[in-house]
Design a protein around this motif. Structure first.
Motif, PDB file in Angstrom:
ATOM      1  N   UNK A  44     -28.388 -50.851  15.630  1.00  0.00           N
ATOM      2  CA  UNK A  44     -28.376 -51.573  14.349  1.00  0.00           C
ATOM      3  C   UNK A  44     -29.367 -50.908  13.408  1.00  0.00           C
ATOM      4  N   UNK A  45     -28.944 -50.736  12.166  1.00  0.00           N
ATOM      5  CA  UNK A  45     -29.805 -50.173  11.128  1.00  0.00           C
ATOM      6  C   UNK A  45     -29.295 -50.722   9.810  1.00  0.00           C
ATOM      7  N   UNK A  46     -30.142 -51.469   9.095  1.00  0.00           N
ATOM      8  CA  UNK A  46     -29.678 -52.146   7.892  1.00  0.00           C
ATOM      9  C   UNK A  46     -29.587 -51.242   6.673  1.00  0.00           C
ATOM     10  N   UNK A  47     -30.347 -50.139   6.656  1.00  0.00           N
ATOM     11  CA  UNK A  47     -30.259 -49.189   5.546  1.00  0.00           C
ATOM     12  C   UNK A  47     -30.782 -47.833   6.007  1.00  0.00           C
ATOM     13  N   UNK A  48     -30.693 -46.859   5.133  1.00  0.00           N
ATOM     14  CA  UNK A  48     -31.143 -45.505   5.478  1.00  0.00           C
ATOM     15  C   UNK A  48     -32.654 -45.431   5.695  1.00  0.00           C
ATOM     16  N   UNK A  85     -19.043 -51.077  11.112  1.00  0.00           N
ATOM     17  CA  UNK A  85     -18.426 -49.899  11.714  1.00  0.00           C
ATOM     18  C   UNK A  85     -17.157 -49.583  10.946  1.00  0.00           C
ATOM     19  N   UNK A  86     -16.688 -48.335  11.086  1.00  0.00           N
ATOM     20  CA  UNK A  86     -15.455 -47.918  10.404  1.00  0.00           C
ATOM     21  C   UNK A  86     -14.297 -47.924  11.376  1.00  0.00           C
ATOM     22  N   UNK A  87     -13.118 -48.259  10.843  1.00  0.00           N
ATOM     23  CA  UNK A  87     -11.878 -48.154  11.609  1.00  0.00           C
ATOM     24  C   UNK A  87     -10.751 -48.011  10.610  1.00  0.00           C
ATOM     25  N   UNK A 134     -27.220 -42.236   8.724  1.00  0.00           N
ATOM     26  CA  UNK A 134     -26.679 -43.583   8.901  1.00  0.00           C
ATOM     27  C   UNK A 134     -26.791 -44.367   7.605  1.00  0.00           C
ATOM     28  N   UNK A 135     -25.689 -45.038   7.242  1.00  0.00           N
ATOM     29  CA  UNK A 135     -25.687 -45.939   6.091  1.00  0.00           C
ATOM     30  C   UNK A 135     -26.038 -47.346   6.572  1.00  0.00           C
ATOM     31  N   UNK A 141     -22.796 -41.512   6.645  1.00  0.00           N
ATOM     32  CA  UNK A 141     -22.438 -40.917   5.360  1.00  0.00           C
ATOM     33  C   UNK A 141     -21.651 -39.637   5.624  1.00  0.00           C
ATOM     34  N   UNK A 142     -20.370 -39.635   5.281  1.00  0.00           N
ATOM     35  CA  UNK A 142     -19.480 -38.510   5.552  1.00  0.00           C
ATOM     36  C   UNK A 142     -19.427 -37.489   4.415  1.00  0.00           C
TER      37      UNK A 142
END
Length: 166
Positions: A44-48, A85-87, A134-135, A141-142
């Motif tokens: 878990x990470x809430x921001x950069x 998460x992305x999907x 990580x965002x 961040x892609x």
């Protein structure tokens, strides 16, 4: 005229539903349903700018039928709606669900729990990809990735060769 079309449509719909039911029954008959309690240790990470932490979730699942993405969706819908998460495609094509699963890179939609956990393991560790910033949680961040793809596209794309196919 409409009556004939409607009958054909309904017959096709019933046949599809019947075949889908038969397929589901066949798949269920092939492998017994196994239920297993696992601990999911989620990055878990809430921001950069914040430091990452790990949060654990307990979930009951069938390791042979459940993918890592299914587990994440269940956690998000049943336990903590703030998990990020992305999907996208769920077919291992787009790569949007790429993450680190028990220390190895993989697609969450493709990896079944039985593939990523040993027979006696009870903990599943899910982390974002390490090569991108990580965002939030498992979302990276892609931008850097897409910039590099655009740079090499002219050299690998088939569109620049206008060859006539015979």
């Amino acid at each position: 005229m409409e009556d004939g079309w409607w009958k054909v449509w309904k017959l096709g719909e019933e046949a599809f539903a019947d075949n889908e039911l038969k397929l589901n029954l066949m798949l269920k008959a092939r492998s017994p349903i196994l239920s297993m309690n696992i601990t999911v240790k989620l990055h878990r990470q809430t921001s950069r700018t914040t430091e990452p932490t790990y949060q654990t979730f307990e979930i009951e699942t069938d390791p042979n039928r459940t993918t890592v993405l299914d587990v994440l969706i269940r956690i998000q819908s049943e336990q903590d709606g703030s998990v990020g998460f992305r999907r996208n495609c769920r077919n291992a094509i787009c790569g949007s669900c790429a993450m680190r699963i028990n220390g190895r890179s993989g697609l969450a939609c493709q990896k079944h729990i039985s593939e990523v956990m040993g027979e006696h393991d009870t903990e599943l560790v899910i982390e974002p990809m390490k090569n991108l910033p990580v965002i939030k949680d498992l979302i990276v961040d892609m931008t850097k990735f897409w910039d590099n793809i655009h740079k090499v596209d002219p050299y690998v794309s088939q569109s620049r060769y206008n060859a006539v196919e015979t």
